[in-house]
Motif scaffolding. Structure first.
Motif, PDB file in Angstrom:
ATOM      1  N   PHE A 335       0.829  -1.158   0.004  1.00  0.00           N
ATOM      2  CA  PHE A 335      -0.129   0.065   0.073  1.00  0.00           C
ATOM      3  C   PHE A 335       0.908   1.161  -0.073  1.00  0.00           C
ATOM      4  O   PHE A 335       0.394   2.274   0.691  1.00  0.00           O
ATOM      5  CB  PHE A 335      -0.909   0.118   1.369  1.00  0.00           C
ATOM      6  CG  PHE A 335      -2.073  -1.046   1.150  1.00  0.00           C
ATOM      7  CD1 PHE A 335      -3.053  -0.847   0.228  1.00  0.00           C
ATOM      8  CD2 PHE A 335      -1.867  -2.135   1.766  1.00  0.00           C
ATOM      9  CE1 PHE A 335      -4.208  -1.820   0.330  1.00  0.00           C
ATOM     10  CE2 PHE A 335      -2.703  -3.345   1.631  1.00  0.00           C
ATOM     11  CZ  PHE A 335      -4.042  -3.088   0.927  1.00  0.00           C
ATOM     12  N   ASN A 396       3.499   0.875  -7.040  1.00  0.00           N
ATOM     13  CA  ASN A 396       3.649   1.892  -6.059  1.00  0.00           C
ATOM     14  C   ASN A 396       3.849   3.401  -6.716  1.00  0.00           C
ATOM     15  O   ASN A 396       3.913   4.285  -5.883  1.00  0.00           O
ATOM     16  CB  ASN A 396       4.149   1.691  -4.895  1.00  0.00           C
ATOM     17  CG  ASN A 396       3.358   0.603  -3.927  1.00  0.00           C
ATOM     18  OD1 ASN A 396       2.267   0.469  -4.140  1.00  0.00           O
ATOM     19  ND2 ASN A 396       4.111   0.024  -3.115  1.00  0.00           N
ATOM     20  N   ARG A 421      -2.458  -0.675  -8.909  1.00  0.00           N
ATOM     21  CA  ARG A 421      -3.469   0.034  -7.819  1.00  0.00           C
ATOM     22  C   ARG A 421      -4.127   1.024  -8.263  1.00  0.00           C
ATOM     23  O   ARG A 421      -3.934   1.879  -9.209  1.00  0.00           O
ATOM     24  CB  ARG A 421      -2.586   0.407  -6.438  1.00  0.00           C
ATOM     25  CG  ARG A 421      -3.536   1.274  -5.705  1.00  0.00           C
ATOM     26  CD  ARG A 421      -2.734   1.212  -4.138  1.00  0.00           C
ATOM     27  NE  ARG A 421      -1.164   1.620  -4.185  1.00  0.00           N
ATOM     28  CZ  ARG A 421      -1.097   2.894  -4.031  1.00  0.00           C
ATOM     29  NH1 ARG A 421      -1.914   3.596  -3.625  1.00  0.00           N
ATOM     30  NH2 ARG A 421       0.175   3.334  -4.027  1.00  0.00           N
ATOM     31  N   LEU A 427      -6.439  -3.318  -4.995  1.00  0.00           N
ATOM     32  CA  LEU A 427      -5.005  -3.650  -5.381  1.00  0.00           C
ATOM     33  C   LEU A 427      -5.226  -4.928  -6.145  1.00  0.00           C
ATOM     34  O   LEU A 427      -6.243  -5.578  -6.074  1.00  0.00           O
ATOM     35  CB  LEU A 427      -4.130  -4.057  -4.364  1.00  0.00           C
ATOM     36  CG  LEU A 427      -3.624  -3.041  -3.484  1.00  0.00           C
ATOM     37  CD1 LEU A 427      -2.735  -3.641  -2.132  1.00  0.00           C
ATOM     38  CD2 LEU A 427      -2.575  -2.332  -4.087  1.00  0.00           C
TER      39      LEU A 427
END
Length: 435
Positions: A335, A396, A421, A427
């Motif tokens: 994340f 990311n 994402r 995700l």
């Protein structure tokens, strides 16, 4: 073993207070007498585990950790893995169990033993002992079983057991084999009382009928003995369903059946309303530490501080601190809170296995293709909107090239994966396959 044991061993006389505070006592036969017995000196006690699968699951930790807490208070644990009862199986409320072969059950006995042993101390004056009920049943003839044990049981009381009555009133019915299970479990308590001076059995509240049947048998055969039973409550989720189940099934302790990452994530996703209860049951943290974490869950639920503390501690307990550290870093990295490229291939694979996935041939692909293939966008036009609004990320990194953005093999993590994402929390993983 590894654990954050900040709670010192409770004095033997006060261990019931510790168990009560942790909500680990659903019922007991005579709490005052049990408290007196525990305070008088080391008590030998046991919990049983049947090898009806190749691994224990997270629910079994309630009994395993209760065994450990009592040992920390100076008492002597017996951990029974039922090589005999595992051949029969405790009656389920719905249908007859499939009987496994003796060879399979024997293999599972060894696997369960190896899972339980790290939680107990096998040295010192209150050393733990592993036992197997096949040792006292394998040489027992049917006539001896019926004359010496069966004669002490009354059919009316056996029929009143919840699981038995549920099956009797179902289309499946119940076989004599499963009906006899409670006799075998009762005989375990009797034999452990004879062989090890065991005077306390612990188990889940759903086993209360079997626990008290063991006490009744000892009272009939050895009336001079004073014995006790203590039942722990069933641990549930906020919606009332049994704790320890996910959409993929049980949360196993075996890392090949439930990866350390999936184990960690299950705990990280625990309900805010139940997290204090879970910390009391599964953690060795102090009352003050748990109160602070409960305050955080109530006032800053988005931080997931209490869940993260439980996930870190229990994953370390089950899989080791090294694995716990790796999966925690993977959880953060997915994340955007860490470096994806720094994760080892196995940990990254386990983490991505929990996400929606798509396979595409090796080569160059547009980010639009990735969003649609993984289901993060339901159409190419929706994917274009996501890109235009700046809501797409690859590994990311925010995608800034708009609709023309592409990925290729040079973007692969461990020459295999791409993390996609949409927004902050949605995700998916793409695996590029082929030559």
């Amino acid at each position: 073993m590894s654990t954050e044991e900040s709670v010192p061993p409770a004095p033997a006389a006060n261990v019931l207070d510790e168990l009560t505070w942790r909500n680990l006592i659903s019922t007991s036969t005579d709490e005052a007498a049990l408290r007196k017995s525990l305070g008088a000196g080391p008590v030998t006690y046991y919990a049983g585990f049947d090898p009806t699968a190749a691994s224990l699951h997270i629910g079994h930790l309630v009994q395993i950790l209760t065994l450990r807490r009592l040992q920390m208070a100076g008492h002597r644990p017996l951990a029974l893995v039922g090589g005999a009862t595992g051949l029969i199986g405790d009656p389920r409320p719905t249908a007859e169990r499939v009987l496994n072969s003796p060879e399979v059950v024997a293999g599972w006995v060894e696997r369960l033993r190896s899972q339980i042993e790290p939680y107990l101390d096998f040295t010192g004056s209150n050393a733990a002992t592993m036992v197997n009920n096949l040792d006292w049943t394998s040489g027992l003839s049917a006539i001896e079983f019926l004359r010496d044990v069966g004669k002490h049981f009354r059919i009316g009381r056996m029929l009143a057991k919840d699981a038995v009555s549920a099956r009797l009133n179902s289309e499946a019915g119940i076989s004599y084999t499963e009906f006899s299970y409670q006799i075998l479990q009762s005989m375990d308590f009797l034999e452990l009382n004879r062989r090890h001076d065991c005077t306390l059995q612990i188990g889940g509240s759903d086993q209360w009928g079997n626990l008290t049947a063991g006490i009744d048998l000892i009272h009939r055969v050895r009336p001079e003995q004073t014995v006790h039973a203590l039942a722990t409550p069933l641990i549930t989720k906020a919606d009332g369903s049994k704790f320890g189940k996910s959409e993929g099934g049980a949360i196993w302790l075996d890392p090949t059946m439930t990866s350390p990452y999936a184990f960690f994530q299950f705990l990280l996703n625990a309900d805010d309303a139940k997290i204090v209860d879970y910390l009391k049951v599964f953690s060795f943290r102090t009352a003050e530490e748990i109160a602070d974490l409960g305050e955080s869950a109530a006032t800053r639920p988005q931080a997931r501080e209490a869940q993260r503390a439980l996930a870190r501690e229990l994953t370390g307990l089950v899989h080791g601190d090294l694995a716990a550290g790796r999966v925690e870093e993977a959880s953060k990295a997915l994340f955007g809170g860490g470096d994806l490229t720094g994760l080892d291939g196995a940990t990254l694979g386990d983490a991505l296995a929990e996400l929606p996935k798509a396979q595409l041939p090796r080569g160059e692909h547009t980010v639009i293709d990735l969003l649609v293939a993984t289901g993060l966008s339901n159409s190419k036009s929706a994917a274009r909107r996501t890109l235009t609004e700046g809501g797409a990320y690859v590994n990311n990194t925010k995608v800034t090239e708009g609709e023309s953005a592409t990925v290729s093999t040079s973007d692969l993590l461990h020459d295999r994966w791409i993390l996609v994402r949409r927004g902050r929390r949605q995700l998916a993983a793409v695996e590029l396959v082929g030559e």
